[in-house]
Design an enzyme around this catalytic site. Sequence first.
Site, mmCIF file in Angstrom:
data_model
loop_
_atom_site.group_PDB
_atom_site.id
_atom_site.type_symbol
_atom_site.label_atom_id
_atom_site.label_comp_id
_atom_site.label_asym_id
_atom_site.label_seq_id
_atom_site.Cartn_x
_atom_site.Cartn_y
_atom_site.Cartn_z
ATOM 1 N N LEU B 69 -7.015 -64.242 58.467
ATOM 2 C CA LEU B 69 -6.755 -62.813 58.676
ATOM 3 C C LEU B 69 -7.564 -61.999 57.675
ATOM 4 O O LEU B 69 -7.055 -61.612 56.617
ATOM 5 C CB LEU B 69 -5.266 -62.550 58.449
ATOM 6 C CG LEU B 69 -4.426 -62.423 59.713
ATOM 7 C CD1 LEU B 69 -2.966 -62.579 59.385
ATOM 8 C CD2 LEU B 69 -4.682 -61.079 60.361
ATOM 9 N N ALA B 70 -8.812 -61.805 57.969
ATOM 10 C CA ALA B 70 -9.717 -61.196 56.991
ATOM 11 C C ALA B 70 -10.877 -60.568 57.746
ATOM 12 O O ALA B 70 -11.873 -61.217 58.046
ATOM 13 C CB ALA B 70 -10.210 -62.264 56.014
ATOM 14 N N GLU B 71 -10.731 -59.275 58.059
ATOM 15 C CA GLU B 71 -11.703 -58.648 58.955
ATOM 16 C C GLU B 71 -13.085 -58.503 58.312
ATOM 17 O O GLU B 71 -14.107 -58.631 58.994
ATOM 18 C CB GLU B 71 -11.185 -57.289 59.428
ATOM 19 C CG GLU B 71 -9.962 -57.368 60.340
ATOM 20 C CD GLU B 71 -8.661 -57.609 59.584
ATOM 21 O OE1 GLU B 71 -8.658 -57.510 58.335
ATOM 22 O OE2 GLU B 71 -7.635 -57.897 60.229
ATOM 23 N N GLN B 93 -8.675 -57.279 66.229
ATOM 24 C CA GLN B 93 -7.492 -57.386 67.090
ATOM 25 C C GLN B 93 -7.030 -56.041 67.651
ATOM 26 O O GLN B 93 -6.679 -55.929 68.809
ATOM 27 C CB GLN B 93 -6.374 -58.054 66.315
ATOM 28 C CG GLN B 93 -5.267 -58.563 67.190
ATOM 29 C CD GLN B 93 -4.427 -59.584 66.456
ATOM 30 O OE1 GLN B 93 -3.713 -59.254 65.522
ATOM 31 N NE2 GLN B 93 -4.537 -60.838 66.851
ATOM 32 N N PHE B 94 -7.008 -55.028 66.797
ATOM 33 C CA PHE B 94 -6.675 -53.665 67.222
ATOM 34 C C PHE B 94 -7.618 -52.715 66.491
ATOM 35 O O PHE B 94 -8.089 -53.012 65.392
ATOM 36 C CB PHE B 94 -5.233 -53.300 66.853
ATOM 37 C CG PHE B 94 -4.193 -53.815 67.798
ATOM 38 C CD1 PHE B 94 -3.785 -53.063 68.882
ATOM 39 C CD2 PHE B 94 -3.638 -55.073 67.605
ATOM 40 C CE1 PHE B 94 -2.815 -53.544 69.759
ATOM 41 C CE2 PHE B 94 -2.667 -55.557 68.480
ATOM 42 C CZ PHE B 94 -2.256 -54.793 69.549
ATOM 43 N N ASP B 95 -7.835 -51.536 67.111
ATOM 44 C CA ASP B 95 -8.670 -50.487 66.518
ATOM 45 C C ASP B 95 -8.485 -50.329 65.014
ATOM 46 O O ASP B 95 -9.421 -50.434 64.242
ATOM 47 C CB ASP B 95 -8.370 -49.152 67.230
ATOM 48 C CG ASP B 95 -6.923 -49.073 67.719
ATOM 49 O OD1 ASP B 95 -6.018 -49.145 66.875
ATOM 50 O OD2 ASP B 95 -6.719 -48.979 68.942
ATOM 51 N N PHE B 97 -7.174 -52.197 62.876
ATOM 52 C CA PHE B 97 -7.363 -53.404 62.060
ATOM 53 C C PHE B 97 -8.846 -53.675 61.800
ATOM 54 O O PHE B 97 -9.193 -54.614 61.079
ATOM 55 C CB PHE B 97 -6.719 -54.625 62.722
ATOM 56 C CG PHE B 97 -5.236 -54.480 62.953
ATOM 57 C CD1 PHE B 97 -4.521 -53.473 62.331
ATOM 58 C CD2 PHE B 97 -4.562 -55.346 63.782
ATOM 59 C CE1 PHE B 97 -3.160 -53.328 62.539
ATOM 60 C CE2 PHE B 97 -3.194 -55.211 63.994
ATOM 61 C CZ PHE B 97 -2.488 -54.204 63.384
ATOM 62 N N HIS B 140 -1.809 -49.039 66.051
ATOM 63 C CA HIS B 140 -2.185 -49.805 67.243
ATOM 64 C C HIS B 140 -2.779 -48.928 68.342
ATOM 65 O O HIS B 140 -2.934 -49.394 69.459
ATOM 66 C CB HIS B 140 -0.967 -50.552 67.800
ATOM 67 C CG HIS B 140 -0.508 -51.689 66.937
ATOM 68 N ND1 HIS B 140 0.207 -51.489 65.784
ATOM 69 C CD2 HIS B 140 -0.685 -53.025 67.046
ATOM 70 C CE1 HIS B 140 0.481 -52.660 65.228
ATOM 71 N NE2 HIS B 140 -0.058 -53.611 65.964
#
Lengths: 376, 336
Positions: B69-71, B93-95, B97, B140
């Site tokens: 989990l590391a954009e 995953q989402f805008d 994020f 989200h």
Amino acid sequence: MTLLDLSARDREGKAATAVRPVWDSEPLRYLDEHGAPVEGGIRPTPALLDPGALLRGYRALRFARAFDTEATNLVMQGRLAVYPSCRGQEACEVAAVHALEEQDWLLPTYRDSAALVLRGIPAVDALTLLRGTWHCGYDPKQWRTMPQCTPLATQGPHAVGLGLAAKLAGDPAVALCFFGDGATSEGDFHEAANSAAVYQAPVVFLVQNNQYAISVPLHKQTHAISLADKASGYGMPGIRVDGNDLIAMNAVLAEAVQRARTGGGPTLIEAVTYRVQAHTNADDAARYRQSAEVEYWRRRDPIDRLGRYLTARGALDAAVEAEIDEECERYCEQMRAQFAEEPSYDADEMFEHVYDEMTPQLKAQREMLRAEEAAK
Amino acid sequence: MSQGTEQISAPAAPLTMAKAINAALSDAMAEDDKVVVFGEDVGALGGVFRVTDGLAAKFGDERCFDTPLAEASIMGTAIGMAVYGFKPVVEMQFDAFAYPAFEQVFSHLAKMRNRTRGAVPVPVVVRIPYGGGIGGVEHHSDSSESYFAHTPGLHVVTPATVEDSYSLLREAIDSPDPVIFFEPKRLYWSKANVALPARTGRIGTAAVRRQGTHATLVCYGQTVPVCMAAAEQAAKEGIELEVLDLRSLVPLDDEAIESSVGRTGRAIVVHESVGFGGFGAEVAARIAERCFYRLEAPVTRVAGLDIPFPPPKYEHWYLPDADRVLDAVDRAMAAG
């Protein structure tokens, strides 16, 4: 087993490599500050102590120092806009470059210009960024050397990507990524280290702990005693080494690169060194540190230490020193001549590399600029 | 999943946008083994929207894999892999994020070609599900396209139709430049009879979705169906609205905009993201620069409100709908 065996760790419930805390240990070293083998120090393989190889290392150190000094002079002459010196850190630069093979990737920061020229990149191309005539002056793919990275630690994830790509492609290539001590506070450092370990990517993270991030000393950067100790949190080996001891640096890097190349995953190396010069020519180090501290580190100079060791073993004498002096002077003369020429640059080029195909909007702006120039 | 032109002669089965995007990924991966897909939950789960469903099973976990989990790391890893010769397609995953990856996008992804004088192109596709209308809790439902469109070096595209979602994604993967691919998540379950593999217009070209003479509705992504509904209603009152789907924000199809607005003399720019400093301001300014003397009315914008995206119970007040678009049309019609 797949190349990207992400499940292996889960099955075994632990990392494949043993991890031990290093916070209470002195940095690994071979040479003491006078250039004599230190008692209880590391025991390098005979190949690492081969006088011929060490003399090659010594020449590289001297060359790096000469290049660094000349670049510093070029700033004062107005030929470079700015230059972050690596004086005192040459053993890190040399050991990193010598540890790599041609197919391996190097990820330098702005302080690693010496590593670029040691890799073979012409000085004019290596210093393009600091001359201000473009951002990156060399072809990263040709030299397997990414552009010097300015935003701290952001090159870390690139090293992971290069390493992971090599692993997926089945190539034996390794990515070696430089950081400074300040960069270890950045999120990208953490994300890169964690991801590299999860992917078991062939990456070597080399932190040059030169004690300062511009003016901020290490103790304000971290509450930890050792940066290498962070490695245990990622499940990778962490090594703390004397960054001013080329023999120790070579030994540690050889092991880390070999581990990466043979599927053993990443390593975090903390090279304990010192930034002898100010952050850049625009900085004033007298505002935040004492000259006595600088003197302490000057006495641990990486070049002097290896020089004394080689001299004591008869591998270095005044004649060889004179020969190296002359080589360095020739190189610097060439640099001075190259930088004395006014650089040429073309406004059109700003528009040419934004996209593969220039957009209509950029074409219009290029025409506007051409018209402006024509009207002058 | 998408074998063939034989489907063109047969009636095509209704396909959702999510399935079409999945097919585009699958077809691209089948054609080029340098195409790799990675991100959070894209493997066994198939993504939180199931857009990557089945890819890991079909192509193996070296071609489609879950990441930590590391954009920023996802983005930076993609850059490194692209430099090495891969064609990564990563999912944010989402805008909201995607924000931790901003520095990698702005300082490296967008600039790498430029700073290396073209020596290092980075053909990365960044898929970002965006926008509201799905009852998502905070973080989200953002529309972040303006941040990316403001950054030279990136292509920014967003499909509004099922056919375009397949075609634009294939184009994006084929592109030698980085492409930010905004997926209107509200339209993931919209359906159309589409025969795959579909190819529509190139990146950088807009599409007229409905022809009209009285005013042009300039829109993209999730506001395209909104504008189509508005045009439908206006037609009942004798007002013929042209609906121009931009498809690509960067490069922007200035010619298509000028051609349409030059004819209709009225323009309403419609998007869901915040209006202030938004992409509609750019479009409106360009219309003013290019069509001023042909305009019958001031160019207006119908956009999201200048507030943080509201909670689910409030979002119907925030989202531009056909009524709000028609109010703007009424004002434009009254002006000239």
